[in-house]
Design a protein around this motif. Sequence first.
Motif, PDB file in Angstrom:
ATOM      1  N   ASP A 157     -61.999 -32.131  36.603  1.00 31.01           N
ATOM      2  CA  ASP A 157     -61.371 -30.893  36.882  1.00 31.01           C
ATOM      3  C   ASP A 157     -61.802 -29.856  35.563  1.00 31.01           C
ATOM      4  N   SER A 158     -62.962 -30.083  35.052  1.00 28.69           N
ATOM      5  CA  SER A 158     -63.325 -29.105  34.090  1.00 28.69           C
ATOM      6  C   SER A 158     -64.162 -28.068  35.165  1.00 28.69           C
ATOM      7  N   ARG A 159     -64.546 -27.059  34.519  1.00 30.21           N
ATOM      8  CA  ARG A 159     -65.092 -26.025  35.617  1.00 30.21           C
ATOM      9  C   ARG A 159     -66.214 -25.207  34.861  1.00 30.21           C
ATOM     10  N   ASP A 249     -60.023 -28.290  31.065  1.00 29.77           N
ATOM     11  CA  ASP A 249     -58.706 -27.867  31.803  1.00 29.77           C
ATOM     12  C   ASP A 249     -57.698 -27.313  30.959  1.00 29.77           C
ATOM     13  N   GLY A 250     -58.018 -27.486  29.542  1.00 29.49           N
ATOM     14  CA  GLY A 250     -56.905 -26.731  28.644  1.00 29.49           C
ATOM     15  C   GLY A 250     -57.198 -25.447  28.805  1.00 29.49           C
ATOM     16  N   ILE A 251     -58.274 -24.759  29.424  1.00 27.25           N
ATOM     17  CA  ILE A 251     -58.359 -23.290  29.635  1.00 27.25           C
ATOM     18  C   ILE A 251     -57.966 -23.047  31.037  1.00 27.25           C
ATOM     19  N   ASN A 293     -55.995 -30.212  24.429  1.00 27.62           N
ATOM     20  CA  ASN A 293     -57.645 -29.948  23.949  1.00 27.62           C
ATOM     21  C   ASN A 293     -58.245 -28.931  25.008  1.00 27.62           C
ATOM     22  N   ALA A 294     -58.867 -28.044  24.096  1.00 25.09           N
ATOM     23  CA  ALA A 294     -59.389 -26.888  24.860  1.00 25.09           C
ATOM     24  C   ALA A 294     -60.972 -26.696  24.099  1.00 25.09           C
ATOM     25  N   THR A 295     -61.869 -26.722  25.044  1.00 23.71           N
ATOM     26  CA  THR A 295     -63.362 -26.602  24.694  1.00 23.71           C
ATOM     27  C   THR A 295     -63.903 -25.292  25.600  1.00 23.71           C
ATOM     28  N   VAL A 296     -64.437 -24.363  25.141  1.00 22.54           N
ATOM     29  CA  VAL A 296     -65.257 -23.303  25.890  1.00 22.54           C
ATOM     30  C   VAL A 296     -66.636 -23.534  25.211  1.00 22.54           C
ATOM     31  N   ALA A 297     -67.724 -23.542  26.283  1.00 22.65           N
ATOM     32  CA  ALA A 297     -69.091 -23.221  25.965  1.00 22.65           C
ATOM     33  C   ALA A 297     -69.660 -22.156  26.657  1.00 22.65           C
TER      34      ALA A 297
END
Length: 443
Positions: A157-159, A249-251, A293-297
């Motif tokens: 469920d990351s995107r 999914d934190g975003i 936790n939130a990660t954006v690339a």
Amino acid sequence: MSASQPMMLELENQRNYVAGSGNGVQFAVCLDQGGQKTMEDCHSAVTALDEPFSCWSFFAVYDGHEGNAVSQWSAVQLPRFFLASHEMSQLYKEHLPASERDGLIRRGLLKGFLQMDEELRGLPEMQADGGSGPRGGSTASCALITPEWIYLVNCGDSRGVLVSRRTVVLASRDHKPSLPAERQRIERAGFCVQRQRLDGRLAMSRSLGDFRYKAVATLDALQQAVSPEPDIFRWERTVQDEFILLASDGIWDVMETEALCEDVGQWLEHTNDLQSVCARAIDEAVMRDSRDNATVAMIAFPASVRMSPEKLQMETALDKIIELVVTDVVHWLENKSDEDDVHVPDLQELLCCTRTIMDENGVSVPNNSGIGGKRHLIERTWNRMRSERLSVRCAMPSWCLSLMSRIKPRLAGRPPLPRTIDADALAAYVQARDADADRQRGG
């Protein structure tokens, strides 16, 4: 603490940033622990894969759960398993039509996921305490960039999303247990969906690891309650491709795909700093009460540049002004003694200080989020000063309004900030500021 002993101004909830470029793209990653006790997100960023695929790039975000063992291992190993597949070895052996090349890449990606997941099962660190069985898992949202195509590859469920011509043209699908096809597979494997979660516990229906849900001997890997099979989406590259976003999914739990991509497009009109853009995406999620936790690339192509040369010059000058203000505030704070009863600010308080000083000098931040849009710059300046010069830790109590009254006299002798931010005004300010510093040292 004596007056001669410097204080260390330590940020709460620090973020980690990674940035780089290669093969015609720029990238940045921002990772934030959020309100969690541990950081379980990881990432991959490989601008040039091993030969003969050195003109290919690979990026991914991994959202681990029940620990970070799976996400950390996957971040290192997934590109290797993909490239080691038999399909990839066949790709350049002879001239193949596009459809066959695409088929080999898709089968290579699938085999990479399946083979890596199987090897992961046998690792000692995958065995739970007390012998209760393998533990932990991770999602994976990936972008594979070849000279011809862009692939978004998603398991969990990351995107991932791709923006081209200012429009979302490609987006992965979240794998949730409540989806009909996912629920059917789960129930056939002997599990159930409760409260939209697998067995009332797991929020996604596909992942790497999670072997407690992959233990039915009569079923193959793709039939287990939790499948390691990724969805694979392809886009033929054009010169109008702008950027890819990969995020955990934190975003996405608090932000819609279209809305975030539109925001990113607006931010790119005011900055070319991809780290700042990623940080602002996380800030937006936090303001919407994300505690995960939130990660954006972000992977940017040449068409992502939206700033005019005039705006870029103004933004560069403004960034320099902000760096100077932050430097002055930190220098003043580090030299205060216990008798001054100074409250050392955390990041949010430093943002307030910077905004107040700039407002009082008539300097505005020309973007739609004000000084908050410069958080990354302020944080980076603070961290640089900290690593270079400061060594003693201090407690950081909550915001104290009297702080500004103590900062103002210290800064009162400085030349006024230029009200119109441009290169000439900045040069004049820096010259006056340096001359003032020389006079103080001479005195």
